[in-house]
Enzyme design. Structure first.
Site, PDB file in Angstrom:
ATOM      1  CG  ASP A  81       6.935   2.810   1.478  1.00 29.00           C
ATOM      2  OD1 ASP A  81       7.165   2.389   0.319  1.00 29.00           O
ATOM      3  OD2 ASP A  81       7.418   3.874   1.908  1.00 29.00           O
ATOM      4  CD  GLU A 101       8.818   6.806  -2.987  1.00 29.29           C
ATOM      5  OE1 GLU A 101       9.122   7.795  -3.691  1.00 29.29           O
ATOM      6  OE2 GLU A 101       7.792   6.782  -2.273  1.00 29.29           O
TER       7      GLU A 101
END
Length: 399
Positions: free
Chosen positions: A80, A145
């Site tokens: 991400d 994350e």
């Protein structure tokens, strides 16, 4: 077409960068499909885990070692990336354009799609050269994350699937460096995000009531900002310290009130606090409670995030992986410096599970642009990082 654009590893990297795995509400399917394609080309096993939700996949590409019974190695990265403001970029943030100086512009070039692809590039080179590794490698790609990893790494380390991987050591992300020095991160500060819900006497705005929420807020602000100033001064006066070595305190939100002439019954102040590794958490929390009492009491502390104290990864003779990593970097003639990471990464969950973890992103002489507009990495810097991992991965895997 430039030589950089013709380079196969640069082509693969740019393909990954063009996947807009950007918050919020990420569809990780294109990342998973891309990584599966890479695993197939490498001839390596590919597996998907869903430790929390079907929409939050953890992808692992495995290179089995010659002694698979030994503790294995994680090469971790996250899929991400943080949101963008396209109007602030000189290139489209998911175009992966290369300019005449070899700068590759895209969200994720530094944080941290670069490292995720450098792992695979190094493995590709090692395998084509006939290399074998003693320990098994698990190249791991995790979700979320950038929003705390709660449905990604935090959930995964608690599963039996993770325990079966028999992890002995983890490599994860670091930061770019504007100097020759490559920073190596062995610990992280603990994140506390606290809502101070301050109750007080309410009434007409023309009065001078005692024990109002505003008075209590004033007292708390004075105490918190004085502590902040002391930490800033400590950092300023000691050139040996980095930002990760001090406790940061930042007021991020103030809420309260319904009308300009009404003294509100409650106000709320929110602080983002990153506790330095030497801070005793219980002592610090007692200090906060004492300040609330001194302010007049009737103040509730609500923790949006309250991370425990997590032991730092040991950088001594007891850590064979650190010894192997350090010797490799020394042999390569790289200038390195050990530091505490200023923010938060998935390494904190690995360390909390009792596994040593090092954060390292091979990007020196590079402006730090993670989460910033016009994030880029130079193509030559990216390729240099692959060369470093070609040495570093075998060193750690054969420890």
């Amino acid at each position: 077409m430039s030589a950089w654009e013709k380079n196969e590893e640069i082509k693969i990297f740019r393909e990954y960068l063009r996947i807009p795995s950007v918050h919020p509400d990420i569809d990780y399917t294109p990342c998973v499909e891309f990584l599966k394609k890479q695993a197939n080309k490498l001839g390596l096993p590919f597996k998907i885990y869903h430790p929390a939700q079907e929409t939050k996949p953890v992808v692992i590409i495995t290179w089995k070692g010659t002694q698979p019974e030994l503790p294995s190695i994680i090469l971790n990265s996250h899929m991400d990336v943080v949101p963008v403001f396209p109007e602030m970029w000189k290139h489209k943030p998911f175009s992966a354009d290369i300019d005449k100086d070899g700068k590759i512009y895209a969200r994720g070039t530094q944080d941290m799609k670069c490292v995720g692809m450098q792992y695979l590039a190094a493995i590709r080179a090692l395998k084509s050269g006939g290399a074998t590794l003693k320990r098994t490698l698990h190249v791991m790609y995790v979700p979320d994350e950038e929003i705390g990893g709660h449905l990604g790494m935090e959930a995964f380390v608690k599963t039996d699937d993770f325990k079966k991987l028999n992890i002995g050591f983890s490599l994860d992300e670091g930061l770019a460096s504007e100097t020759e020095v490559f920073p190596i991160f062995y610990a992280e500060r603990s994140i506390w995000q606290i809502h101070f819900k301050i109750n007080g006497n309410a009434g007409h705005g023309s009065l001078l009531l005692n024990n109002t929420a505003g008075e209590k807020l004033h007292y708390l602000l004075d105490k918190m900002m004085a502590f902040r100033k002391a930490e800033a001064l400590r950092l300023q006066l000691n050139p040996q310290l980095n930002i990760g070595d001090v406790t940061t305190v930042n007021l991020t939100r103030i809420n309260g009130g319904v009308q300009s002439n009404v003294i509100p019954p409650q106000m709320e102040a929110v602080f983002d606090i990153r506790l330095a590794v030497h801070i005793d958490h219980s002592v610090f929390e007692k200090q906060l409670n004492q300040w609330c009492k001194e302010a007049g009491g009737d103040i509730e502390l609500e923790f949006e995030q309250k991370e425990p104290k997590i032991e730092a990864t040991k950088l001594d003779d007891s850590n064979i992986y650190w010894l192997a990593l350090k010797k490799c970097l020394d042999d390569l003639g790289l200038h390195c410096g050990t530091r505490v990471f200023p923010g938060g990464t998935d390494s904190r969950y690995i360390r909390e599970a009792g596994i040593p973890s090092i954060g390292f992103s091979p990007m020196n002489n590079t402006p730090v642009l993670l989460h910033d507009h016009n994030e880029f990495i130079k193509a030559d810097t990216y390729l240099q990082g692959i060369e470093i991992y070609k040495k570093l991965i075998p060193a750690v895997a054969n420890a």
